[in-house]
Design a protein around this motif. Structure first.
Motif, PDB file in Angstrom:
ATOM      1  N   VAL A   1       0.893  -1.063  -0.018  1.00  0.00           N
ATOM      2  CA  VAL A   1       0.063  -0.121  -0.080  1.00  0.00           C
ATOM      3  C   VAL A   1       0.838   1.232   0.009  1.00  0.00           C
ATOM      4  O   VAL A   1       1.598   1.493   0.939  1.00  0.00           O
ATOM      5  N   VAL A   2       0.820   2.021  -1.104  1.00  0.00           N
ATOM      6  CA  VAL A   2       1.640   3.275  -1.272  1.00  0.00           C
ATOM      7  C   VAL A   2       0.811   4.409  -1.614  1.00  0.00           C
ATOM      8  O   VAL A   2      -0.377   4.391  -1.981  1.00  0.00           O
ATOM      9  N   PRO A   3       1.657   5.439  -1.416  1.00  0.00           N
ATOM     10  CA  PRO A   3       0.592   6.643  -1.858  1.00  0.00           C
ATOM     11  C   PRO A   3       0.273   6.672  -3.296  1.00  0.00           C
ATOM     12  O   PRO A   3       1.116   6.385  -4.147  1.00  0.00           O
ATOM     13  N   GLN A   4      -0.869   7.441  -3.468  1.00  0.00           N
ATOM     14  CA  GLN A   4      -1.433   7.342  -4.939  1.00  0.00           C
ATOM     15  C   GLN A   4      -0.588   8.045  -6.012  1.00  0.00           C
ATOM     16  O   GLN A   4      -0.573   7.746  -6.954  1.00  0.00           O
ATOM     17  N   SER A   5       0.182   9.261  -5.340  1.00  0.00           N
ATOM     18  CA  SER A   5       1.067  10.028  -6.249  1.00  0.00           C
ATOM     19  C   SER A   5       2.526   9.552  -5.984  1.00  0.00           C
ATOM     20  O   SER A   5       3.227  10.097  -6.639  1.00  0.00           O
ATOM     21  N   GLN A   6       2.902   8.512  -5.633  1.00  0.00           N
ATOM     22  CA  GLN A   6       4.294   7.894  -5.514  1.00  0.00           C
ATOM     23  C   GLN A   6       4.605   7.649  -6.934  1.00  0.00           C
ATOM     24  O   GLN A   6       4.061   6.880  -7.688  1.00  0.00           O
ATOM     25  N   GLN A   7       5.845   8.025  -7.307  1.00  0.00           N
ATOM     26  CA  GLN A   7       6.535   7.513  -8.560  1.00  0.00           C
ATOM     27  C   GLN A   7       7.491   6.375  -8.208  1.00  0.00           C
ATOM     28  O   GLN A   7       8.203   6.250  -7.319  1.00  0.00           O
ATOM     29  N   ILE A   8       7.091   5.288  -9.025  1.00  0.00           N
ATOM     30  CA  ILE A   8       7.699   4.113  -8.861  1.00  0.00           C
ATOM     31  C   ILE A   8       8.522   3.885 -10.061  1.00  0.00           C
ATOM     32  O   ILE A   8       8.069   3.898 -11.300  1.00  0.00           O
ATOM     33  N   SER A   9       9.917   3.408  -9.733  1.00  0.00           N
ATOM     34  CA  SER A   9      11.002   3.289 -10.981  1.00  0.00           C
ATOM     35  C   SER A   9      10.382   1.981 -11.521  1.00  0.00           C
ATOM     36  O   SER A   9      10.039   1.132 -10.909  1.00  0.00           O
ATOM     37  N   ASP A  10      11.132   1.624 -12.519  1.00  0.00           N
ATOM     38  CA  ASP A  10      10.880   0.332 -13.349  1.00  0.00           C
ATOM     39  C   ASP A  10      11.263  -0.638 -12.616  1.00  0.00           C
ATOM     40  O   ASP A  10      10.795  -1.861 -12.465  1.00  0.00           O
ATOM     41  N   ASP A  11      12.607  -0.708 -11.689  1.00  0.00           N
ATOM     42  CA  ASP A  11      13.012  -1.814 -10.932  1.00  0.00           C
ATOM     43  C   ASP A  11      12.094  -2.120  -9.947  1.00  0.00           C
ATOM     44  O   ASP A  11      12.042  -3.306  -9.462  1.00  0.00           O
ATOM     45  N   GLY A  12      11.425  -0.994  -9.266  1.00  0.00           N
ATOM     46  CA  GLY A  12      10.417  -1.310  -8.149  1.00  0.00           C
ATOM     47  C   GLY A  12       9.129  -1.978  -8.830  1.00  0.00           C
ATOM     48  O   GLY A  12       8.491  -3.037  -8.179  1.00  0.00           O
ATOM     49  N   ARG A  13       8.649  -1.724 -10.160  1.00  0.00           N
ATOM     50  CA  ARG A  13       7.554  -2.182 -10.719  1.00  0.00           C
ATOM     51  C   ARG A  13       7.945  -3.816 -11.119  1.00  0.00           C
ATOM     52  O   ARG A  13       7.019  -4.556 -11.120  1.00  0.00           O
ATOM     53  N   GLY A  14       9.196  -3.961 -11.209  1.00  0.00           N
ATOM     54  CA  GLY A  14       9.565  -5.512 -11.473  1.00  0.00           C
ATOM     55  C   GLY A  14      10.032  -6.271 -10.345  1.00  0.00           C
ATOM     56  O   GLY A  14      10.318  -7.222 -10.557  1.00  0.00           O
ATOM     57  N   SER A  15       9.638  -5.691  -9.309  1.00  0.00           N
ATOM     58  CA  SER A  15       9.885  -6.493  -7.923  1.00  0.00           C
ATOM     59  C   SER A  15       8.737  -7.757  -7.680  1.00  0.00           C
ATOM     60  O   SER A  15       9.263  -8.620  -6.767  1.00  0.00           O
ATOM     61  N   GLY A  16       7.715  -7.587  -8.444  1.00  0.00           N
ATOM     62  CA  GLY A  16       6.949  -8.767  -8.338  1.00  0.00           C
ATOM     63  C   GLY A  16       5.780  -8.381  -7.162  1.00  0.00           C
ATOM     64  O   GLY A  16       4.874  -9.048  -6.789  1.00  0.00           O
ATOM     65  N   VAL A  17       5.795  -7.229  -6.618  1.00  0.00           N
ATOM     66  CA  VAL A  17       4.904  -6.904  -5.572  1.00  0.00           C
ATOM     67  C   VAL A  17       3.761  -6.002  -6.250  1.00  0.00           C
ATOM     68  O   VAL A  17       4.019  -4.945  -7.222  1.00  0.00           O
ATOM     69  N   THR A  18       2.668  -6.408  -5.993  1.00  0.00           N
ATOM     70  CA  THR A  18       1.367  -5.624  -6.393  1.00  0.00           C
ATOM     71  C   THR A  18       1.168  -4.186  -5.684  1.00  0.00           C
ATOM     72  O   THR A  18       1.003  -4.389  -4.436  1.00  0.00           O
ATOM     73  N   ILE A  19       0.938  -3.198  -6.157  1.00  0.00           N
ATOM     74  CA  ILE A  19       1.035  -1.909  -5.977  1.00  0.00           C
ATOM     75  C   ILE A  19      -0.476  -1.727  -5.620  1.00  0.00           C
ATOM     76  O   ILE A  19      -1.168  -1.575  -6.741  1.00  0.00           O
ATOM     77  N   ARG A  20      -0.639  -1.131  -4.529  1.00  0.00           N
ATOM     78  CA  ARG A  20      -2.177  -0.816  -4.185  1.00  0.00           C
ATOM     79  C   ARG A  20      -2.097   0.577  -3.778  1.00  0.00           C
ATOM     80  O   ARG A  20      -1.780   1.143  -2.648  1.00  0.00           O
ATOM     81  N   PRO A  21      -2.407   1.667  -4.411  1.00  0.00           N
ATOM     82  CA  PRO A  21      -2.567   3.112  -4.304  1.00  0.00           C
ATOM     83  C   PRO A  21      -3.445   3.527  -3.148  1.00  0.00           C
ATOM     84  O   PRO A  21      -4.736   3.027  -3.207  1.00  0.00           O
ATOM     85  N   CYS A  22      -3.114   4.363  -2.286  1.00  0.00           N
ATOM     86  CA  CYS A  22      -4.049   4.922  -1.437  1.00  0.00           C
ATOM     87  C   CYS A  22      -3.651   6.516  -1.239  1.00  0.00           C
ATOM     88  O   CYS A  22      -2.683   6.996  -1.302  1.00  0.00           O
ATOM     89  N   ALA A  23      -4.842   6.971  -1.448  1.00  0.00           N
ATOM     90  CA  ALA A  23      -5.044   8.473  -1.757  1.00  0.00           C
ATOM     91  C   ALA A  23      -5.036   9.393  -0.256  1.00  0.00           C
ATOM     92  O   ALA A  23      -4.344  10.289  -0.141  1.00  0.00           O
ATOM     93  N   ASP A  24      -5.701   8.829   0.975  1.00  0.00           N
ATOM     94  CA  ASP A  24      -5.896   9.514   2.024  1.00  0.00           C
ATOM     95  C   ASP A  24      -6.239   8.523   2.959  1.00  0.00           C
ATOM     96  O   ASP A  24      -6.465   7.255   2.745  1.00  0.00           O
ATOM     97  N   VAL A  25      -6.127   8.895   4.353  1.00  0.00           N
ATOM     98  CA  VAL A  25      -6.713   8.170   5.296  1.00  0.00           C
ATOM     99  C   VAL A  25      -8.005   7.589   5.399  1.00  0.00           C
ATOM    100  O   VAL A  25      -8.399   6.359   5.817  1.00  0.00           O
ATOM    101  N   GLY A  26      -8.828   8.258   4.601  1.00  0.00           N
ATOM    102  CA  GLY A  26     -10.267   7.795   4.589  1.00  0.00           C
ATOM    103  C   GLY A  26     -10.172   6.530   3.929  1.00  0.00           C
ATOM    104  O   GLY A  26     -11.141   5.590   4.114  1.00  0.00           O
ATOM    105  N   GLY A  27      -9.651   6.662   2.595  1.00  0.00           N
ATOM    106  CA  GLY A  27      -9.676   5.345   1.716  1.00  0.00           C
ATOM    107  C   GLY A  27      -8.898   3.996   2.600  1.00  0.00           C
ATOM    108  O   GLY A  27      -9.281   2.970   2.488  1.00  0.00           O
ATOM    109  N   LEU A  28      -7.971   4.605   3.507  1.00  0.00           N
ATOM    110  CA  LEU A  28      -7.365   3.347   4.341  1.00  0.00           C
ATOM    111  C   LEU A  28      -8.180   2.823   5.148  1.00  0.00           C
ATOM    112  O   LEU A  28      -8.303   1.569   5.310  1.00  0.00           O
ATOM    113  N   VAL A  29      -9.048   3.484   5.822  1.00  0.00           N
ATOM    114  CA  VAL A  29     -10.107   3.162   6.859  1.00  0.00           C
ATOM    115  C   VAL A  29     -11.206   2.320   6.188  1.00  0.00           C
ATOM    116  O   VAL A  29     -11.726   1.071   6.596  1.00  0.00           O
TER     117      VAL A  29
END
Length: 466
Positions: free
Chosen positions: A422-450
């Motif tokens: 779970v990462v910030p929605q506006s987070q810049q992810i590099s190519d090596d990060g996207r190739g890590s095999g981890v599914t990225i779940r963006p979160c915009a604010d604490v309301g969405g987290l709750v």
């Protein structure tokens, strides 16, 4: 001959007062003024002194990397930036019994076995006590030169005989005294004068000197802060007596990056290096209990995955408890306020306990999102997925803000078997990060987290009924 007069020096900040008073005007510390003599050179002598003209150079020119003396202890070399730099002075602080002397005697033995001359000066222990520690650590075969001395002039004269020492360890600087100051050992004046004499010796001879410093109850290195400005690197050895883990952290380093940490484990044979600290910090965690979240953090240039545990329980007190271990108390208060204001949670009548597992201390703001997830999980009773990690900074508006080194965090999570992040929605992810095999779940604010954790809780209740 200048007439000496009595002055009162604060042992906490080094401020000088002409008369004794119960409280220092500079730092506010009580009962810290100690009488010392002020014997300086005559004013006429100071006025007659003239300096020499030296050559000034420009910014352009060839820059050469500083030579290094590797200790052979990888975690120690990581913190120092690749090893000791000849002519440098390092200050190592830590609580009593944390393992400072053990770490240094191991480093001395490793260097001495490689043929370097190493001198270990103990001002607190006798030579027999140092030998007993070396026997316990199986280091008696290393040709380390030992001595128990506290007179700085005697130490420097002894080190000047024979071959130039590659490393000189002074344990500790608070026990040293020099004839250049007329105060008792351990006072601000003596510590400053002794450190200055040792620093001058290191710069003129090229020997590396490591000074061991005591710490105050606040965890700061005791003595005047000017010593921290004089030395080239300030290292702190941290740890919890209830755990075997020890962290060596660099808060200042003129020849390397600050914020780097080295992780050790205290064993019967001394301090052992921890090659994969993330796996060690996560070992034995209960992934089936609510109130636990894993943060993909960074310490210097090293990614670390650590578990943050939270317990939120109804309070019977008028003022609920807020207990924190390994996390900033002020940041916890801010996260609780944001969860109430923007997450719709009611935490005003609940006791809140937050703990960083393994005795680690989470300093960076990227741990905010994991702390918030652990708090919501404990309040709702939802068990977070064991293969999910979090990182992100929470703002006062409730937004989840991006952090640095996202790719390194994701790669470390992928190595340890985490499938979701779970990462910030506006987070810049590099190519090596996207190739890590981890599914990225963006979160915009604490309301969405709750809301997301609430859905997990509802799904678990449905499964339990059916």
């Amino acid at each position: 001959m200048a007439k000496s007069r009595a002055v009162y020096v604060c042992q906490n900040c080094g401020a000088v007062a002409s008369r004794w008073q119960g409280r220092c005007d500079s730092c506010g510390e009580w009962n810290s003024l100690v009488e010392e003599s002020d014997a300086g050179a005559p004013a006429a002598t100071r006025r007659a002194a003239r300096g020499r003209v030296f050559e000034l150079e420009g910014l352009a020119g060839e820059g050469r990397p500083a030579p290094r003396i590797a200790t052979g202890i990888d975690e120690f070399d990581r913190v120092t930036g690749g090893g000791f730099v000849p002519g440098s002075v390092l200050l190592l602080g830590g609580e009593p019994g944390i393992g400072k002397s053990t770490l240094l005697i191991q480093a001395c033995a490793t260097l001495a076995r490689r043929g370097a001359r190493v001198v270990y000066i103990s001002g607190e222990e006798a030579v027999a006590q140092v030998r007993l520690r070396a026997t316990r650590l199986n280091l008696t075969d290393a040709p380390v030169e030992l001595a128990a001395a506290t007179q700085v002039e005697d130490i420097l004269a002894t080190c000047a005989t024979g071959a130039r020492p590659a490393l000189i360890v002074i344990d500790s600087i608070q026990t040293m005294h020099t004839n250049m100051a007329e105060s008792a050992p351990g006072t601000v004046t003596q510590v400053r004068a002794s450190a200055q004499a040792l620093l001058r010796h290191a710069k003129t001879t090229g020997s590396t000197i490591v000074l061991v410093g005591h710490v105050t109850k606040d965890g700061q290195v005791a003595g005047p802060r000017v010593v921290e400005h004089m030395v080239d690197a300030v290292l702190s050895f941290e740890g919890d007596g209830a755990h075997h883990f020890r962290m060596l952290r660099a808060s200042k380093n003129r020849f390397g990056a600050t914020g780097e940490i080295g992780v050790f484990e205290m064993t019967s044979l001394g301090l052992a290096e921890v090659a994969n600290p993330s796996a060690l910090f996560l070992a034995g965690r209960d992934s089936g209990a609510p109130g636990a979240a894993v943060v993909a953090g960074m310490e210097g240039q090293r990614p670390l995955l650590i578990e943050i545990q939270a317990l939120v329980a109804p309070s019977s007190l008028g003022t609920p408890r807020r207990a924190v271990v390994g996390f900033d108390q002020n940041r916890l208060s801010m996260i609780l306020a944001v969860l109430e204001a923007h997450g719709g949670l009611k935490l005003g009548m609940h006791d809140v306990y937050l703990n960083v597992a393994g005795g680690f201390r989470a300093h960076e703001p990227a741990a905010d999102l994991a702390a918030a997830a652990a708090l919501v999980s404990s309040l709702t009773g939802a068990v977070l997925p064991p293969d999910m990690c979090f990182f992100g900074e929470i703002g006062l508006s409730g937004a989840v803000r991006p952090v640095i080194h996202a790719g390194m965090r994701l790669r470390e999570a992928g190595k340890l078997g985490f499938n979701h992040a779970v990462v910030p929605q506006s987070q810049q992810i590099s190519d090596d990060g996207r190739g890590s095999g981890v599914t990225i779940r963006p979160c915009a604010d604490v309301g969405g987290l709750v809301a997301a954790i609430a859905r997990i809780s509802a799904r678990e209740r449905t499964i339990a009924r059916g």
